[in-house]
Write an enzyme that holds these catalytic residues in place. Sequence first.
Site, mmCIF file in Angstrom:
data_model
loop_
_atom_site.group_PDB
_atom_site.id
_atom_site.type_symbol
_atom_site.label_atom_id
_atom_site.label_comp_id
_atom_site.label_asym_id
_atom_site.label_seq_id
_atom_site.Cartn_x
_atom_site.Cartn_y
_atom_site.Cartn_z
ATOM 1 N N HIS A 1 5.321 6.193 11.384
ATOM 2 C CA HIS A 1 4.805 5.995 10.025
ATOM 3 C C HIS A 1 3.800 7.123 9.754
ATOM 4 C CE1 HIS A 1 3.457 4.294 6.373
ATOM 5 N NE2 HIS A 1 3.238 3.040 6.738
ATOM 6 N N ARG B 1 11.357 4.093 3.077
ATOM 7 C CA ARG B 1 11.033 3.125 4.148
ATOM 8 C C ARG B 1 12.295 2.327 4.455
ATOM 9 N NH1 ARG B 1 5.949 -0.872 4.429
ATOM 10 N NH2 ARG B 1 5.060 1.123 5.068
ATOM 11 N N LYS C 1 25.551 -3.309 -1.364
ATOM 12 C CA LYS C 1 27.019 -3.204 -1.501
ATOM 13 C C LYS C 1 27.628 -2.449 -0.315
ATOM 14 C CE LYS C 1 26.656 -2.629 -6.519
ATOM 15 N NZ LYS C 1 26.868 -1.627 -7.584
ATOM 16 N N ARG D 1 0.811 -1.233 0.000
ATOM 17 C CA ARG D 1 0.000 0.000 0.000
ATOM 18 C C ARG D 1 0.830 1.262 0.000
ATOM 19 N NH1 ARG D 1 -2.922 -3.820 1.613
ATOM 20 N NH2 ARG D 1 -0.995 -4.383 2.617
ATOM 21 N N THR D 2 1.797 1.347 0.898
ATOM 22 C CA THR D 2 2.480 2.632 1.053
ATOM 23 C C THR D 2 3.211 2.992 -0.237
ATOM 24 O OG1 THR D 2 2.688 2.190 3.392
ATOM 25 C CG2 THR D 2 4.046 3.959 2.526
HETATM 26 C C1 NCD Z 1 1.962 -0.901 8.160
HETATM 27 C C2 NCD Z 1 3.459 -0.708 8.274
HETATM 28 O O1 NCD Z 1 4.195 -0.922 7.312
HETATM 29 O O2 NCD Z 1 3.860 -0.315 9.371
HETATM 30 N N1 NCD Z 1 1.543 -1.120 6.835
HETATM 31 C C3 NCD Z 1 1.253 -0.054 6.040
HETATM 32 O O3 NCD Z 1 2.098 0.759 5.775
HETATM 33 N N2 NCD Z 1 -0.004 0.083 5.615
HETATM 34 C C4 NCD Z 1 1.404 -1.885 9.105
HETATM 35 C C5 NCD Z 1 1.968 -3.272 9.105
HETATM 36 O O4 NCD Z 1 2.855 -3.620 8.342
HETATM 37 O O5 NCD Z 1 1.471 -4.058 9.922
#
Ligand code: NCD
Length: 307
Positions: A129, A101, A80, A51-52
Amino acid sequence: MRHLLNPLDFTVEEIDELLEVAGDIEKNPSKYAHVCDGKKLATCFYEPSTRTRLSFEAAMLNLGGSVLGFSSADSSSAAKGESIADTIRVISCYADICAMRHPKEGSALVASMNSGIPVINAGDGGHQHPTQTLTDLLTIHSLKGRLDGLTVGLCGDLKFGRTVHSLINALVRYPNIKFVLISPPELCVPEYIREDVLKANNVEFKELGNLDEALPELDILYMTRVQKERFFNEEDYIRLKDCYILTPKKMKLAKPDMYVLHPLPRVNEISVEVDKDPRAAYFRQAQYGVYVRMALIMKLLEVKAPC
Ligand code: NCD
């Protein structure tokens, strides 16, 4: 130049404004179709994501911009041994904005300190997040019409769940918010959330082990997955992974207007039968993630909303 590392990087007024733009985007998407023509978003994902990453990419494409990036540490020069500082310095030459991320807490902060472009924290380890929080706020606002005076239950892995930490951080700034924190003792919220965020802001909260007991008083139930990848040993994960499972039977204990949110991915913690319940809002929530990320990209690139 602004970055988004933590929900507190924006004032409440700025968040309200973002939610308002996101709401307008939902109603009039074509108005925004070219506001980022010629701009590039880099998505640098050192950890898995569906999703993100894809909602960031969809957001930039919807604004007329383009995207480049990588979706695993293995396919970048991190494999590397390149540092985040060097990587972001280089990406600053290729893109106008970056969503990152990374499994390590504080990595987006390090990137922002070495970046020539705005950095968005798309999840740093078990820490924060903030763009999921913007998504959650937009979802709650559109379902309940407000962000104040709500009793919010957070259930599951409150220790490692970064979405929980960011959401608490953001919601304590709204009046009359109460939290019910539902977890086994091993997965309760970290000390800094309890002391420096909840207690320091005089926010009413209680910690419970039992979901059934909490359900009748909630306006929002925010379910979370037990974060397998952050456990030190598999035995503990196996013991705790199914500690809460929301079922249609449990939903009978909840108010008729209590909505269920989940950042997703879901593993076992919400049975698929709950999806049919009109109070299940987690797939709508994923859709809202695109609108709010569109609004965020525009804000950080200082692109004005068209009239
Ligand atoms: C979450 C995350 O990555 O922290 N997912 C997301 O970004 N929608 C929640 C999760 O992974 O449980």
